[in-house]
Design a protein around this motif. Structure first.
Motif, PDB file in Angstrom:
ATOM      1  N   CYS A  27     -42.462   3.372  22.640  1.00 52.85           N
ATOM      2  CA  CYS A  27     -43.414   2.482  21.967  1.00 52.85           C
ATOM      3  C   CYS A  27     -43.182   1.058  22.456  1.00 52.85           C
ATOM      4  O   CYS A  27     -44.109   0.350  22.856  1.00 52.85           O
ATOM      5  CB  CYS A  27     -43.197   2.517  20.457  1.00 52.85           C
ATOM      6  N   SER A  28     -41.927   0.647  22.419  1.00 54.88           N
ATOM      7  CA  SER A  28     -41.565  -0.698  22.818  1.00 54.88           C
ATOM      8  C   SER A  28     -41.974  -0.991  24.248  1.00 54.88           C
ATOM      9  O   SER A  28     -42.359  -2.111  24.584  1.00 54.88           O
ATOM     10  CB  SER A  28     -40.053  -0.876  22.672  1.00 54.88           C
ATOM     11  N   GLU A  84     -33.047  14.542  30.923  1.00 59.77           N
ATOM     12  CA  GLU A  84     -33.397  15.904  31.305  1.00 59.77           C
ATOM     13  C   GLU A  84     -32.355  16.518  32.235  1.00 59.77           C
ATOM     14  O   GLU A  84     -32.185  17.726  32.281  1.00 59.77           O
ATOM     15  CB  GLU A  84     -34.702  16.096  31.992  1.00 59.77           C
ATOM     16  N   GLY A 136     -39.367   6.528  18.979  1.00 58.62           N
ATOM     17  CA  GLY A 136     -40.654   6.371  18.321  1.00 58.62           C
ATOM     18  C   GLY A 136     -41.757   7.158  19.016  1.00 58.62           C
ATOM     19  O   GLY A 136     -42.385   8.037  18.423  1.00 58.62           O
ATOM     20  N   ASP A 196     -34.040   1.838  22.399  1.00 61.68           N
ATOM     21  CA  ASP A 196     -32.695   2.409  22.329  1.00 61.68           C
ATOM     22  C   ASP A 196     -32.621   3.731  23.087  1.00 61.68           C
ATOM     23  O   ASP A 196     -31.574   4.073  23.643  1.00 61.68           O
ATOM     24  CB  ASP A 196     -32.236   2.585  20.877  1.00 61.68           C
ATOM     25  N   GLY A 197     -33.731   4.467  23.135  1.00 63.96           N
ATOM     26  CA  GLY A 197     -33.733   5.688  23.916  1.00 63.96           C
ATOM     27  C   GLY A 197     -33.838   5.369  25.398  1.00 63.96           C
ATOM     28  O   GLY A 197     -33.062   5.850  26.223  1.00 63.96           O
ATOM     29  N   ASP A 198     -34.777   4.523  25.711  1.00 61.58           N
ATOM     30  CA  ASP A 198     -35.022   4.152  27.097  1.00 61.58           C
ATOM     31  C   ASP A 198     -33.785   3.515  27.740  1.00 61.58           C
ATOM     32  O   ASP A 198     -33.420   3.839  28.866  1.00 61.58           O
ATOM     33  CB  ASP A 198     -36.203   3.164  27.111  1.00 61.58           C
ATOM     34  N   ASN A 253     -34.555   0.532  17.351  1.00 60.28           N
ATOM     35  CA  ASN A 253     -35.033   1.043  16.058  1.00 60.28           C
ATOM     36  C   ASN A 253     -34.297   2.310  15.661  1.00 60.28           C
ATOM     37  O   ASN A 253     -34.678   3.012  14.733  1.00 60.28           O
ATOM     38  CB  ASN A 253     -36.554   1.254  16.070  1.00 60.28           C
TER      39      ASN A 253
HETATM   40  C1  TPP Z   1     -38.658  11.480  32.220  1.00 55.70           C
HETATM   41  C2  TPP Z   1     -39.150  11.379  30.833  1.00 55.70           C
HETATM   42  N1  TPP Z   1     -38.494  12.021  29.870  1.00 55.70           N
HETATM   43  C3  TPP Z   1     -38.901  11.957  28.592  1.00 55.70           C
HETATM   44  C4  TPP Z   1     -39.997  11.235  28.262  1.00 55.70           C
HETATM   45  C5  TPP Z   1     -40.467  11.207  26.826  1.00 55.70           C
HETATM   46  N2  TPP Z   1     -40.133   9.965  26.141  1.00 55.70           N
HETATM   47  C6  TPP Z   1     -40.955   8.925  26.202  1.00 55.70           C
HETATM   48  S1  TPP Z   1     -40.391   7.604  25.325  1.00 55.70           S
HETATM   49  C7  TPP Z   1     -39.023   8.451  24.828  1.00 55.70           C
HETATM   50  C8  TPP Z   1     -38.012   7.838  23.915  1.00 55.70           C
HETATM   51  C9  TPP Z   1     -38.471   6.581  23.325  1.00 55.70           C
HETATM   52  O1  TPP Z   1     -37.486   6.032  22.535  1.00 55.70           O
HETATM   53  P1  TPP Z   1     -37.116   4.504  22.622  1.00 55.70           P
HETATM   54  O2  TPP Z   1     -36.725   4.138  23.998  1.00 55.70           O
HETATM   55  O3  TPP Z   1     -36.104   4.256  21.572  1.00 55.70           O
HETATM   56  O4  TPP Z   1     -38.486   3.745  22.353  1.00 55.70           O
HETATM   57  P2  TPP Z   1     -39.306   3.576  21.029  1.00 55.70           P
HETATM   58  O5  TPP Z   1     -40.468   4.499  21.161  1.00 55.70           O
HETATM   59  O6  TPP Z   1     -38.423   3.892  19.881  1.00 55.70           O
HETATM   60  O7  TPP Z   1     -39.706   2.139  21.073  1.00 55.70           O
HETATM   61  C10 TPP Z   1     -39.018   9.728  25.363  1.00 55.70           C
HETATM   62  C11 TPP Z   1     -37.964  10.693  25.093  1.00 55.70           C
HETATM   63  C12 TPP Z   1     -40.665  10.569  29.300  1.00 55.70           C
HETATM   64  N3  TPP Z   1     -41.740   9.828  29.097  1.00 55.70           N
HETATM   65  N4  TPP Z   1     -40.208  10.663  30.553  1.00 55.70           N
END
Ligand code: TPP
Ligand code: TPP
Ligand code: SF4
Ligand code: SF4
Ligand code: MG
Ligand code: MG
Lengths: 614, 334, 614, 334
Positions: free
Chosen positions: B52-53, C293, B126, B94-96, B122
């Motif tokens: 999302c971010s 992944e 998201g 935080d995921g990214d 967060n």
């Molecule tokens: C190679 C790849 N793996 C998985 C995804 C799916 N994916 C997109 S965003 C995301 C996690 C987002 O979490 P965060 O970085 O915390 O961002 P937020 O949405 O909370 O702002 C995932 C797993 C993707 N787009 N590309």
């Protein structure tokens, strides 16, 4: 060299292999012989062949290091199938090469290292020189260790250095055999060890001792010459494939007035491109040794976005890791060259060996419909031209290009007629100018290329990304029709490149009985084999591809003229399958080899003969 | 140079975060902060991964690149090396940043490439609809772990400092003033400026920071650090941090003979990261959380050192064009 | 329901779409209608259709959430091309679906939300109900908001909850239209809100109010029934594709007496498989949400090596990242199932949309010659069978399997006749036993599968890795002949699987004028289209593939019987190209769509008709 | 259980490292240490990535897996979760663990999965013939950066502690006794045991640790930490470490009234990582380098928590076979 009555035989071409332990200096020996022959005007090709381990146990077969050189007064296209002359510094070197010497050829062995211990290390129970293993060969037993030691007895040089100059004795012998002057090597030694004159002197002494030894002994009944080839006039140098490939990028960047940025992660056999480019900060080259392959390619895409010529280099497993990012470059339509110096797969496979098995990965190793341009170099020297061309296409068309080379090309070397940058085609990067309205996905009518706007350019601020783009505006779009349109534009943009590339050439008859098809690194062997058969009067032709995607425009019409077609590759038929996709209805035979080794001219000729008989 | 306003940094794209998402406040704060930098708009580049971010660049009128998941530091590195004159901002979640992108994140920090990293933490994924992330509190139940996570979370400050970070700041999405100030100082810092923003995801992890940001507790649970100032906080501004041997302690000014002079003074410029790491680790209820610029030290940046090498080599080398190179070394005439 | 004289019309099948704002509860409404219809014995298929954003701005077209259901007393194979009945809770919902309603169909709108503000949000200047945009349609203007509020006026329920139960009013109307009982939904509500009886009561009241409203107004001149389909006897349930796929793994693991290990990283539209499997720790399932992944697949390979059934799930970009590790599984010949729920590409592309464009990536997206088994599921329910079959093959043959599904299958749902594990084929993992001598790369003569030795088994200690393996011993080998042999064994091992899989079936005439070929998720639409044309008397047949690599043994002989063949895919011709590689000489026409959407039956029929005319 | 010897752990494969490579000593030390664990040989699994060091599993008579570059922690995690009864050893190099594998490395540490990581740190990429690595000293010249690196190196201890490591030890390849002891204690620790081994690459980075390992300096430049023992070192065993406020200091016993009681006593079990990190950062010439077990604290392991959840769910759930699941929820008869 007077006072010698032995006859001097004139040869058309000859293959010589220097082989010894990793520490024996065989690479240097080979290079010296190469340089001398080059200066004499021979055409030539060389190939080094290292052990897989950094330092395999001394004296073992796994530890043998070799250098093969093919010289001729005729056109030379491969480092040669098998050696006419083998220098074997120990039993392991003999064993490792025993199947690669021409029946009846000359073998020079350092007899001092055929002790029980050395034989055992090589896995011989008895000396192969004493049973009839090499019956019919011309074996020269030279006491190289002893004579080297003798030569330097009072020189003040210590034992270890004495051991290290054995290779010069061998080189001396071979220089005598082929009637070559030693001056080039003398100059080289003086430069290399300029701070240690005693070493220079010792090495020169030993080389002369070897030369004189050959001149003296009875065993060598004749010496040979290989007269100069009729090469085109010009200044020449020797280049290795990886080096030439690196230089092509340098030339392209200069020509395009772009800074060159390489983002890479070391991997055999591609690392030398990184090493080579890392030298040229003086030319403004930025090399970034990234934390992994993904960071390597992503940094290169970032650099391209910011206005550099961004490139990344790798080998098979690294290309797998780069797939996702290549897809992003496809979607964002940015310049990017990805070099894959192919090696034996799958997985870690045979990392130090050659293969052509990444073609389908290059074509399809990404999610979605994700077309890129694919080029393949086909000789060590033309790696220069293809990295240049890859840069030109990527910058002018703003679309990623994958350039396929392989371990055999990358490490192979051949003389190269030095080009001048002024003779190279212009490169005109396709960039939006300040002051005009900018639509990121507006396209050139003819090429379909979009224009880049480089950060720092006033008024052209815009956003790119991996989500589907709206035609013209480049905004994110989930619209079904737009997606279909953009997919077809991306494909069509690649197809249109066929309009600007030259027609595919044919070597041999336009409608011969047998058409041989090849691509990339197998050129030398395929050409030699077809050439030989043509001179034997066979009806055979060769089409060898460097443009893989798009294929040259005239390909279909060329193929129509042949009934029997055989596609020869170092994989299990990837290009053949690609042709089947493109030329439905045509029938393609295959000839494949998956041994980590190049084709030999001999095996090709024999296979083609069989096909011609049918 | 013409003075820009927040409007100049607002793109024409419709903002599509959920109503109430913390990302809005961050976006506004950046748009307000940038004009203060007195730089040309065309020199700003916003680069993000996926999440999302990571949609952020679309909403900024600047050069932007919404790249692939986790790899933004690598793109940012390439961009900065290609043109060191650009002001490069990485937007990440935080995921990214810490799941798929963890490696590029730590390598950027160690190299100290001169970029600004805005980490929207967060504590959840998201965009993919609510799986736990590497910063999620241990035990939380999400779709991808309905029995509660068994993962110990990362502490972004510990990880960053462990990776040799030269700049670490932390803010909450509810404090736009502090955000703006820190964005400006982060850009001023030469090297990688890591700014962790505690950001509320109203949909999948609502109120996870409420023990920090809720009106009734925030004064007592937030310590806003300022370089050279004593570490005082609390609804009555009478609490302070003291060092007792190796441990941090909360004391009350006016009690037990404690006065302002006893309170630890913040030194964000101290090279030794020990105290910075300790401060950054404080958490309610035992301690307030430290906000503001916790660490801000000088060390050479990756890009500036490469620029120096390039300059040096251009000046001191035997040749400076490709033709000379091609003709150099062993050649012969035919 | 007495005292009503309107006629009840008997329908063969009907497509209903519920559409509204993300917050309007359309998914729940649709599911309720589905469950009720299922219990009544209809065959059916459903498809939800979410906005790409988590919460797109309320009232906008981007924020519309829809649920389409196709019910019939005949065999139902797709969720339907276009709706016979549309429920539109606001102007945006009407706009988003305006091209997907059957000419003359019924549209039920919540007229209370056609205010100026709502119209504007949807991008309408004037109400489309007031110009002639929907001329010819049967528009029911229901004051749903007002009547819901009325109904709950004195209930003590607060405004927000009142707003949320609007969907029940709409559901009530549709239940009346199709003569369905409300009992199933009542039971559901009682269970779901068991702790909040006032909410249960309110929702039931509103639903009845909707029902009664429909019963009363003049606008609805008739109601319909869709009689039960003649489904095979048994116990049924509704399953979504991703759920069925997860369950197939559970069944396979139990049957094989293996623990199931999933290493995965969330990605749309595959995440739901992770979510589903994460629930079943009670069945011994270990789900590991990895850091990316690559860690996902590598942990799964590790788990397989240690004796579990290791699987990994992802979508396109994730599959790109897994390429290198798949190569390792190929080289080490370990069990591994990789699920790719395909979405629109390239790059991030259209992440919430469907596509079939990862086929060539699955086949070739790795370095070297790296063959794996490839399967594709083709309906939401048979995702169960194909994950089961993938597990069986991987465990019995010790070779990695890629299973291709797609977003359309994954999120689609249909009734499923519940199977019993005792009726499923046995799975006999191919594992070495303690006490016997163990050669890691010794093979079964028939299948060429090697045996695994599981860590913890005494005496079978051994080493695996990605370097080329020596035949039988599994030692590292750089030997040229061995490499060639191993490459061909790896390929042949996959080919031999064709011996144990069933022959490919044909739907329609064995030598019809037109053969339609499809694979994977397009089955429903292709089958419906071909079925319709057959009933119209056309000479047409369908071959739909689930086994992609190897292809069923009889494929070549089947294809021979047809002269005109068209391969239909949601990509630009990947399977067609794969067939060209395999069946040289055959000519394959293509019909492709790249819009992120499934084929409609109508467009297929019309295209096939054109081909049949030629 | 039969007692095993080092021979039982020696495979039939010819060892192919360069003569003189530090890897030999490590191999021998492991082969000697394992029999002391009194575990069955078939329960040992050695898993590596790619690099010279990663050839290690071939030489061990145990279950082994030479995987792909950088990913060994992920394989190890899968193996351990699949069968928590196994003793899992990850063998890795500084490139394998900290360049391409950095992310998996920090995630393993944070999760605290119960494996042992042997990090062969030779500060170079050996297998690919000598490029600098993320631990190479800043400025070194290699093929891939002939003008000297501009990369600030990682400190493995800082990075590990920043990633929440529960166990960190350091040894040199020249001290087989200490290696064996630490391998045994590392395996005893429940959680991720990270053991950094300073390993000499004779070919591409010879003597990079000579200021630590050379005979003439080693006594003065090595401090071997033992839990509960004072931090004393030096050729005369009269030097010690003292804490002065926030800084470490070297003192001499017998000088200025210092006696053994003044010397800091090592507590590897302290949860707070602050002092461990400081000790691990010490370097010659100002300080000795700390060897031995620097940190060894208890926290739940990832695998044990998953095992508990599995047990709990198996016991407390409504069904425990697939048929029951398939029949659960909304079904109907036809
Ligand atoms: C190679 C790849 N793996 C998985 C995804 C799916 N994916 C997109 S965003 C995301 C996690 C987002 O979490 P965060 O970085 O915390 O961002 P937020 O949405 O909370 O702002 C995932 C797993 C993707 N787009 N590309
Ligand atoms: C995907 C991939 N990228 C790159 C390589 C090449 N490679 C093999 S080992 C290695 C680095 C080895 O360094 P280190 O881990 O420190 O091990 P050492 O050889 O020093 O023991 C590299 C870059 C590879 N095998 N695979
Ligand atoms: S899901 Fe959470 S983080 Fe994403 S836009 Fe919505 S509130 Fe913000
Ligand atoms: S290159 Fe270095 S690390 Fe590798 S085996 Fe040789 S000495 Fe050891
Ligand atoms: Mg997040
Ligand atoms: Mg190393």
């Amino acid at each position: 060299m007077e006072g010698n009555n032995r006859k001097v035989i004139d040869l058309e071409k000859v293959v010589i292999k220097f082989a010894g332990d990793s520490g024996d200096g065989m690479q240097l020996t080979g290079t010296q012989f190469t340089d001398t022959s080059a200066i004499l005007g021979n055409d030539l090709a060389t190939f080094p062949d290292f052990p897989a381990e950094i330092r395999a146990p001394q004296g073992t077969v796994a530890g043998v290091s070799g250098f093969q050189i093919h010289i001729g007064r005729i056109d030379i296209n491969t480092p040669g199938d098998i050696a006419d002359v083998l220098v074997a510094m120990n039993p392991a070197a003999l064993k490792a090469n025993k199947n690669w010497i021409k029946k009846g050829g000359t073998i020079i062995v350092n007899i001092d290292s055929f002790t029980k211990k050395d034989l055992e290390k090589a896995g011989y129970e008895n000396s192969p020189l004493e049973d009839n293993s090499f019956e019919g060969f011309n074996i020269i037993q030279a006491p190289i260790t002893k004579l080297t030691r003798e030569t330097l007895r009072n020189s003040g040089i210590e034992g270890k250095s004495i051991g290290r100059s054995k290779n010069m004795f061998a080189l001396g012998i071979v220089y005598w055999m082929f009637n070559r002057p030693m001056t080039q090597t003398e100059t080289f030694l003086k430069k290399k060890f300029s701070k240690r004159p005693e070493i220079v002197e010792a090495n020169i002494k030993v080389m002369h001792a070897g030369y004189n030894f050959a001149d003296t002994i009875e065993a060598l009944t004749s010496s040979y010459t290989v007269l100069p080839a009729s090469l085109r006039k010009g200044t020449y140098r020797n280049v290795m494939g990886n080096q030439a490939l690196a230089w092509g990028f340098l030339a392209a960047a200069e020509k395009a007035r772009k800074e060159l940025f390489l983002g890479s992660y070391p991997i055999t056999p591609a690392s030398d491109i990184l090493h080579e480019l890392a030298k040229y900060k003086n030319l403004g080259v930025k090399t970034f040794q990234a934390e992994d392959e993904i960071a390597g390619i992503c940094s290169a895409i970032g650099a391209s976005f910011a206005g550099n010529l961004g490139i990344t280099t790798t080998s098979g497993p690294g290309l797998s890791l780069k797939g996702e990012a290549i897809g992003l470059a496809v979607m964002t339509e940015l310049p990017l060259v990805v070099v894959d110096v192919q090696r034996g797969g799958p997985s870690t496979g045979l990392p130090t060996k050659t293969e052509q098995s990444d073609l389908l990965q290059a074509l399809f190793g990404r999610n979605g419909e994700s077309p890129v341009v694919i080029l393949a170099s086909s000789t060590p020297a033309n790696c220069f031209d293809w990295s240049y061309m890859a840069s030109k296409i990527t910058l002018e068309h703003n679309t990623p290009v994958i350039l396929l080379s392989d371990g055999y090309l990358g490490n192979g070397a051949e003389p190269w007629k030095i080009k001048s940058t002024k003779d190279m085609p212009d490169i005109l990067p396709n960039i939006a100018k300040e002051g005009k309205e900018y639509q990121p996905y507006l396209r050139d009518k003819k090429t379909l290329a979009r224009k880049l706007a480089i950060p720092g350019t006033k008024g052209l601020e815009h956003r790119l990304g991996g989500l589907e783009k709206e035609h013209i505006t480049g905004n994110v779009s989930y619209d079904p029709e737009n997606h279909e349109k953009m997919c077809s534009i991306r494909e069509e943009k690649i197809k249109r490149i066929a309009e600007i590339i030259p027609n595919q050439e044919v070597f041999g008859g336009k409608s011969a009985d047998l058409l041989v098809i090849g691509w990339g690194g197998t050129y030398g062997s395929l050409y030699s084999a077809v050439d030989n058969l043509i001179s034997e009067g066979e009806s055979i032709a060769l089409i060898h591809f460097n443009y893989i995607k798009p294929l040259p425009k005239n390909t279909a019409s060329l193929l129509k003229k042949y009934n029997t077609i055989v596609v020869c590759e170092l994989n299990s038929g990837q290009f053949a399958n690609y042709l089947r996709m493109n030329f439905e209805g045509k029938v393609f035979k295959q000839y494949n080899k998956l041994q980590g080794l190049p084709f030999t001219t001999l095996e090709l000729e024999s296979h083609f003969r069989t096909l011609l008989k049918k | 140079m013409e003075h820009l306003t927040n409007k100049d940094f607002t793109s024409d794209q419709e903002v599509k975060w959920c109503p109430g998402c913390g990302d809005y406040a961050i976006l506004r704060s950046i748009q307000k902060a940038l004009p203060n930098l007195e730089r040309k708009r065309e020199d700003f580049v916003f680069i993000s991964g996926i999440g999302c971010s990571s949609r952020f660049p679309y909403y900024m009128e600047a050069y932007g690149f919404h790249s692939i998941h986790g790899r933004a530091p690598a793109f940012a590195t390439g961009i900065k090396l290609a043109n060191p004159n650009l002001s490069v901002w990485q937007i990440t979640g935080d995921g990214d940043a810490l799941a798929i992108g963890g490696n590029h994140f730590i390598h950027a920090l160690r190299r100290n490439i001169d970029i600004n990293i805005l980490l929207f933490n967060n504590e959840i994924y998201g965009l993919t609809k609510g799986q736990f992330s590497p910063t999620s509190k241990k035990g939380i139940q999400t779709k991808s772990n309905p029995h509660g996570t068994t993962d110990e979370p990362f502490s972004p400050s510990d990880l960053a400092i462990g990776a040799q970070a030269s700049f670490f700041a932390r803010v909450v999405d509810t404090n736009p003033k502090l955000m703006q100030q820190i964005f400006i100082e982060g850009e001023g810092h030469r090297g990688t400026s890591l700014i962790e923003i505690l950001q509320n995801c109203v949909i999948f992890n609502d109120k996870t920071f409420s023990n920090i940001t809720a009106k009734d507790v925030k004064k007592d649970h937030q310590l806003i650090l300022e370089h050279g100032k004593p570490m005082i906080f609390g609804s009555e501004m009478n609490k302070g941090i003291q060092l007792n041997g190796f441990k941090l302690e909360i004391v009350t000014i006016g009690e037990n003979g404690i006065n302002e002079d006893h309170i630890l003074v913040h030194n964000s410029k101290e090279q030794d990261p020990t105290l910075h790491a300790m401060l950054a680790r404080m958490r309610p209820p035992l301690f307030p959380i430290a906000l503001g610029i916790i660490r801000n030290v000088n060390r050479p940046t990756f890009d500036s050192e490469i620029v120096s090498q390039l300059k040096y080599e251009k000046k001191n080398s035997a040749f400076n064009n490709v033709d000379d190179l091609l003709q150099s070394g062993n050649t012969w005439e035919v």
